[in-house]
Design a protein around this motif. Sequence first.
Motif, mmCIF file in Angstrom:
data_model
loop_
_atom_site.group_PDB
_atom_site.id
_atom_site.type_symbol
_atom_site.label_atom_id
_atom_site.label_comp_id
_atom_site.label_asym_id
_atom_site.label_seq_id
_atom_site.Cartn_x
_atom_site.Cartn_y
_atom_site.Cartn_z
ATOM 1 N N MET A 309 30.925 3.605 -20.381
ATOM 2 C CA MET A 309 31.370 3.630 -18.992
ATOM 3 C C MET A 309 32.518 4.639 -18.880
ATOM 4 N N GLY A 310 33.187 4.652 -17.731
ATOM 5 C CA GLY A 310 34.175 5.688 -17.495
ATOM 6 C C GLY A 310 35.606 5.278 -17.749
ATOM 7 N N PRO A 329 29.881 5.608 -14.969
ATOM 8 C CA PRO A 329 31.065 4.926 -14.437
ATOM 9 C C PRO A 329 30.721 3.559 -13.855
ATOM 10 N N ARG A 330 31.696 2.674 -13.938
ATOM 11 C CA ARG A 330 31.520 1.303 -13.466
ATOM 12 C C ARG A 330 31.249 1.262 -11.965
ATOM 13 N N ALA A 350 31.707 15.999 -21.025
ATOM 14 C CA ALA A 350 30.987 14.755 -20.766
ATOM 15 C C ALA A 350 29.784 15.054 -19.889
ATOM 16 N N THR A 351 28.808 14.136 -19.937
ATOM 17 C CA THR A 351 27.667 14.152 -19.022
ATOM 18 C C THR A 351 27.728 12.881 -18.191
ATOM 19 N N VAL A 352 27.707 13.012 -16.869
ATOM 20 C CA VAL A 352 27.870 11.860 -15.981
ATOM 21 C C VAL A 352 26.517 11.477 -15.391
ATOM 22 N N VAL A 353 26.201 10.186 -15.444
ATOM 23 C CA VAL A 353 25.005 9.642 -14.797
ATOM 24 C C VAL A 353 25.445 8.527 -13.846
ATOM 25 N N GLY A 354 24.659 8.317 -12.786
ATOM 26 C CA GLY A 354 25.078 7.326 -11.785
ATOM 27 C C GLY A 354 26.153 7.950 -10.905
ATOM 28 N N VAL A 362 16.813 7.809 -15.957
ATOM 29 C CA VAL A 362 17.890 8.794 -15.789
ATOM 30 C C VAL A 362 18.859 8.733 -16.964
ATOM 31 N N LEU A 363 19.228 7.527 -17.355
ATOM 32 C CA LEU A 363 20.137 7.369 -18.484
ATOM 33 C C LEU A 363 19.528 7.965 -19.747
#
Length: 399
Positions: A309-310, A329-330, A350-354, A362-363
């Motif tokens: 998580m973030g 991220p939460r 970093a790679t961000v999903v959501g 996607v994850l």
Amino acid sequence: MIPISSASGRRVLFYSHDGTGLGHLRITLNAATAYAKLRPQDSLLLLTGSLQIGAFDAPANLDFVKIPAMPKRDLYASLPPTAGHTGSHNSTIRIRTALALTTVQAFDPELVVVDHAPAGLFRELAPSLAWLRAEGRRTPLALLMRDVTFGIEQTRTIWAKEGVYPLLEEEYDRILIYGDRHIFDPIEAYGLSDAVAARTRFCGYLAPPPPRRSPHEIRSEIGAGALPLVVVSVGGGADGGSLLRAYLTGLRDRSGPPLFSYVVTGPLLPDRERREIASLSKDVANLTMVQFDPDFSAAMRAADVVVCMGGYNSITEAVYFGKRPVVAPRVPGAEEQVLRAEGFARLGLATVVGPEHLPAQVLWEAIETELQRTTPLAAPPAFEGLDAIARELALLAAG
């Protein structure tokens, strides 16, 4: 010259509210440990509401006072409500405030170090800070401030409501930010004055404690062998269910080359979700799942891919060990985690999903991309925060 053991001892109070998770407790203990190396002659006392205080190492010259934990607030529901507060937390804040004041008065600290919440959780430190300033006293105050406190407007609103801006302006001698203003600049974002900015130091990110196990040892212990290793963490776990479900759902459906998963669910994962996660993980090959790992940094170092998580510790520790984490991220209410994740992503770290929606597909697309990536990690930020914080606190203590 930093004062060391030849100087007279001081009484130093650390405060870490840790309403639900583990992050701030770990940060405060790490800062106290770094400080204790410079001034082992001092007497350190930690005031905390964390239920997990015994799970981490602490310096020999530190003791702690445990105040009621917010996750246990129903135990205090019969107490009269706290004036000015509503909701299930109000009676708990009343007893926490009283215990904090009694502790401060009895210990009579010569330096106070507050992490994250300048007035304490729901202003529970306000009476203690007032006592420290009464009758001409001038006890030095230092605020440890993470790179991103909350979302920008949320932070400004909370700080205005809780009287934080006057505290920073008039009471705090140092604001020590464990972050990098190239990733996020709280001075500008939160509208801090020039006077406060002059007492603010950007100390750099906090390096994790050295792992106790080598990559070979951790791989052997969890059964990963030479397989690609994906390490998954949701911090304390209180709000990590959605990420765990997405990861395990995708893992069950995956048809790619073999890999090994090491999943840490966190001690605070709700029981209902823990049962659901256990059901999803049943009969999944090449998977080790544990509730807690006190030497989790060893797993981070050994990983080929980190999924997290973030939260502050999760992202920064992954980057420290040369990983480009896949960050979800939460949700909800995760603007702080989104701002941090996006800041690291802008620098290629970093790679961000959501975060609004996190399908397993996607994850796992992000995980598979990271498994195949051959480009090196971009230049990381400085990780000198603990040493810089310890030096600043030691100077205040020597006064």
